[in-house]
Design a protein around this motif. Sequence first.
Motif, short mmCIF file in Angstrom:
data_model
loop_
_atom_site.label_atom_id
_atom_site.label_comp_id
_atom_site.label_asym_id
_atom_site.label_seq_id
_atom_site.Cartn_x
_atom_site.Cartn_y
_atom_site.Cartn_z
N ASN A 1 1.03 -1.39 -0.05
CA ASN A 1 -0.14 -0.02 -0.01
C ASN A 1 0.96 1.39 0.07
O ASN A 1 0.54 2.16 -0.88
N SER B 1 2.26 1.82 -3.50
CA SER B 1 1.24 2.07 -4.24
C SER B 1 1.10 3.45 -4.32
O SER B 1 0.92 4.15 -5.24
N ASP B 2 1.15 4.30 -2.91
CA ASP B 2 0.84 5.55 -3.01
C ASP B 2 2.28 6.36 -3.59
O ASP B 2 1.81 7.42 -4.23
N SER C 1 1.73 6.30 -7.02
CA SER C 1 0.64 7.45 -7.66
C SER C 1 1.22 8.85 -7.62
O SER C 1 1.12 9.49 -8.40
N PHE D 1 -4.72 5.84 -16.00
CA PHE D 1 -4.92 5.68 -14.91
C PHE D 1 -6.31 6.17 -14.44
O PHE D 1 -6.57 7.30 -15.02
N HIS D 2 -6.86 5.58 -13.57
CA HIS D 2 -8.25 6.26 -12.96
C HIS D 2 -7.97 7.37 -12.09
O HIS D 2 -6.99 7.59 -11.38
N MET E 1 -11.42 5.17 -7.65
CA MET E 1 -10.50 4.22 -8.15
C MET E 1 -9.15 4.90 -8.40
O MET E 1 -8.32 4.27 -8.88
N TYR E 2 -9.06 6.08 -7.65
CA TYR E 2 -7.90 7.04 -8.02
C TYR E 2 -6.52 6.13 -8.10
O TYR E 2 -6.01 5.32 -7.19
N GLY E 3 -5.82 6.05 -9.09
CA GLY E 3 -4.29 5.59 -9.16
C GLY E 3 -4.45 4.07 -9.66
O GLY E 3 -3.22 3.64 -10.10
N LYS E 4 -5.60 3.63 -9.82
CA LYS E 4 -5.83 2.03 -10.25
C LYS E 4 -5.47 1.93 -11.96
O LYS E 4 -6.10 3.10 -12.31
N ARG E 5 -5.09 1.13 -12.45
CA ARG E 5 -4.80 1.05 -13.78
C ARG E 5 -6.21 0.75 -14.35
O ARG E 5 -7.16 0.04 -14.04
N HIS F 1 -17.96 2.30 -16.54
CA HIS F 1 -17.14 1.14 -16.26
C HIS F 1 -17.88 -0.24 -16.61
O HIS F 1 -17.28 -1.32 -16.66
#
Length: 122
Positions: A29, A32-33, A36, A81-82, A87-91, A118
């Motif tokens: 996590n 991931s941050d 982003s 990226f979203h 969903m921010y940062g997810k592909r 979506h």
Amino acid sequence: MVQKSDQESIYDRFSTVTKQTKDLLESINALSDQVSQLLAENVKLSMENEHLRSQLTGKKDNDEGLSNSRKILKKLYQEGFHVCNDMYGKRLGKNESCTFCLETIYGRHEPKEKGHSHANSL
């Protein structure tokens, strides 16, 4: 029948694996941050670069009247990226678009290309 010492050993191993898994998830996590944040910074720097280039060459920056923050979100979205809250940062999936992301970027503005929800990726 399992003896008491075996039960304690199994419990200790399970407890250790559980803690390691939680630690790994926390690390994932955090990473991931960081990814982003780096992507957002990269987009911001790319946009500044483009802006400087356009000033040097005399070309106008025509981006539908978007604020700088919305331009950054648009660039992130274009890179796959979203940018929506959920969903921010997810592909984004291949050929996927997101109505929520487009709403985040354009708000009351109308995008040149309309996206789909979506639902098309389900």
